[in-house]
Design a protein around this motif. Sequence first.
Motif, mmCIF file in Angstrom:
data_model
loop_
_atom_site.group_PDB
_atom_site.id
_atom_site.type_symbol
_atom_site.label_atom_id
_atom_site.label_comp_id
_atom_site.label_asym_id
_atom_site.label_seq_id
_atom_site.Cartn_x
_atom_site.Cartn_y
_atom_site.Cartn_z
ATOM 1 N N ASN A 295 -1.192 -102.672 -50.784
ATOM 2 C CA ASN A 295 -2.117 -102.296 -49.965
ATOM 3 C C ASN A 295 -2.148 -100.640 -50.047
ATOM 4 O OD1 ASN A 295 -3.387 -104.707 -48.401
ATOM 5 N ND2 ASN A 295 -1.009 -104.931 -48.304
ATOM 6 N N LEU B 220 -7.219 -108.420 -41.144
ATOM 7 C CA LEU B 220 -6.175 -107.947 -41.950
ATOM 8 C C LEU B 220 -6.959 -107.371 -43.426
ATOM 9 C CD1 LEU B 220 -2.916 -109.421 -40.892
ATOM 10 C CD2 LEU B 220 -3.802 -107.057 -40.467
ATOM 11 N N THR B 221 -8.119 -107.671 -43.571
ATOM 12 C CA THR B 221 -8.780 -106.906 -44.768
ATOM 13 C C THR B 221 -9.105 -105.436 -44.428
ATOM 14 O OG1 THR B 221 -10.818 -107.499 -44.314
ATOM 15 C CG2 THR B 221 -9.583 -108.955 -45.764
ATOM 16 N N LEU C 164 4.253 -104.085 -48.325
ATOM 17 C CA LEU C 164 3.012 -104.135 -47.623
ATOM 18 C C LEU C 164 2.341 -102.969 -48.209
ATOM 19 C CD1 LEU C 164 0.961 -105.428 -45.616
ATOM 20 C CD2 LEU C 164 2.149 -103.755 -43.728
ATOM 21 N N ASN D 283 -6.520 -101.954 -39.376
ATOM 22 C CA ASN D 283 -5.697 -103.209 -38.954
ATOM 23 C C ASN D 283 -4.438 -103.381 -39.853
ATOM 24 O OD1 ASN D 283 -7.598 -103.565 -36.822
ATOM 25 N ND2 ASN D 283 -8.426 -105.199 -37.919
ATOM 26 N N LYS D 284 -4.785 -103.118 -41.082
ATOM 27 C CA LYS D 284 -3.556 -103.062 -42.041
ATOM 28 C C LYS D 284 -2.567 -101.905 -41.547
ATOM 29 C CE LYS D 284 -5.857 -104.430 -46.144
ATOM 30 N NZ LYS D 284 -6.036 -103.748 -47.682
ATOM 31 N N ARG D 285 -3.064 -100.793 -41.348
ATOM 32 C CA ARG D 285 -2.267 -99.582 -40.796
ATOM 33 C C ARG D 285 -1.504 -100.086 -39.057
ATOM 34 N NH1 ARG D 285 -6.509 -96.020 -42.356
ATOM 35 N NH2 ARG D 285 -6.037 -95.442 -44.405
ATOM 36 N N ILE E 91 0.450 -109.985 -46.901
ATOM 37 C CA ILE E 91 -0.834 -110.186 -45.887
ATOM 38 C C ILE E 91 -2.000 -110.550 -46.801
ATOM 39 C CG2 ILE E 91 -0.139 -108.963 -43.902
ATOM 40 C CD1 ILE E 91 -2.084 -106.799 -44.863
ATOM 41 N N ASN E 92 -2.755 -111.363 -46.186
ATOM 42 C CA ASN E 92 -3.914 -111.897 -46.791
ATOM 43 C C ASN E 92 -3.654 -112.664 -48.111
ATOM 44 O OD1 ASN E 92 -5.637 -110.370 -44.937
ATOM 45 N ND2 ASN E 92 -5.395 -108.628 -46.017
ATOM 46 N N ILE F 174 -3.957 -97.892 -47.518
ATOM 47 C CA ILE F 174 -3.428 -97.319 -46.356
ATOM 48 C C ILE F 174 -2.651 -96.167 -46.475
ATOM 49 C CG2 ILE F 174 -3.566 -99.627 -45.190
ATOM 50 C CD1 ILE F 174 -0.527 -99.800 -45.178
#
Length: 361
Positions: A253, A180-181, A249, A185-187, A29-30, A256
Motif C-alpha cells: 500500500n 480499509l481501501t 503492509l 484507515n490503512k494508516r 489487507i483487502n 500511505i
Amino acid sequence: MQKTFQVGAKTFVLDQEKAEAAFAAKRVINGRQTMTFNLLPLKYQWAYDLYRTMKANHWEPEDIPMGKDIEQWRDEKTVSDVERWIIRMGIGYFSAAEGIVGDNIQHVVRELVTAPELKLVLGRHAHEENIHADSLLYMIASLGINPHECEAMFEDVPTIVRKNEFVTKVSHDLRRDLDLTKPENKRLLAKNIFVFGQCMEGTQFYGLFGMVLSLYRQNKFPGIGQMFRYTLRDESNHIEVFRNLFMDLVEENRDIWTTEFKEELRELMCEAVRLEKEFIRDCLPVNAVGLAVDEFITYIDYIADRRLEGCGLAPLAAGVKNPLPWLAEMMDIKKEQNFFEGRVTEYQKASSLNVARDDEL
Ligand code: FE
Ligand code: MN
C-alpha cells in the motif's frame, strides 16, 4: 489449465488457474476473504517460519522453581526495598500490558489481516501473551502479593496509566467497521502495528527487561529473572512478526507511505521514549547496587533507534551506543537448559531451534 483426477467411477476436475488467482489475491489487507484456512501455497513465508520458531520456544511458568525468590522476597537483608519495588513495578506493569497486547491482536490485527498464514502466526502470538499473563499470576501467587495491589498499580501509578493510554488509544480507533481501501484507515492500522510492535513491545518493555534482568545477573530473584528471559526471547519474535507485517503492509500500500506519515510515526516513537524514561525514573527513584538509572535511560534511546531503522525510519538519537550489551545474551537460552532440558528437547524435536536474535537488540 485444468487437471482431471479419475478416482474409481468418479471424475474430479481441479482448476489450476483459479487456484493461482486465489494465491495472487493473498494480501496483508483487502485480500480474498475465505472461510477456509488455506495456508498453502504460502505467500508470507516469514510468517510461517516465525510461527515455527515461536512454537519451538514454548515454556510453562510452573516449570520454573520459585523457592529462592520466595526466600529472598521475605529476607530484609539480601534484597533492598528498591529492588523489591522494581519487581512490584515489573509485575504491575506487565500484568496489564500483556493483556493489552493480546487483546489488540485478537480484536484488531488478526481480524483485519486477510492472509491465513498471517492469522496463523498471530494466533500463536496471542497465545504467548496468555502465557506471559499467566507467568505474572504465578509470580504474584508465589510471592504472596495481594492481587488487588496489581490492579491498583495500573490505576494509581501515573506513569503506568500513561503508558497504557498511549497504546490503547491506537487500538480503540480500529474497533468499528473500517473501510480499509481508504488510505486514512490503512494508516490507522499501520500506526497500530507500529505502536504495538515497535513502540510498546519493542521499546517500552525494555526498561523493565533491563532492570529485572540486571537483578537476575546479581542472583536476585532467579525464578522471576528466568521467566523474564523467556519472555524477552518471545518478545523479540513478536517484534519481528509486527515489523514484517508493517513492512509488507507498506509495500502493498505505497499510497500511505508519505513523508508526513513517516514523521508521524517517528513522533509516536519519540512520545513512547519519553513515557518510558518517565516510567524508568519511577521504577528506580535512586541508584541501587549495580543499577544506574542513566544506563537504562540511554538504553531506551538506543533500542528505539534500532526499531525505527528496522522499519526504514530515521533514528531519533543517532550514534547512541548500547550501554547494556549483556542484555542481548540473556535471550540465548540454549546453553543452560538445566531443569527444563527434557521438555525443551521434546518440543523442539523437528524444529529449527530457538534462534537468538542478538542482532535485534
Ligand atoms: Fe508478552
Ligand atoms: Mn509480546
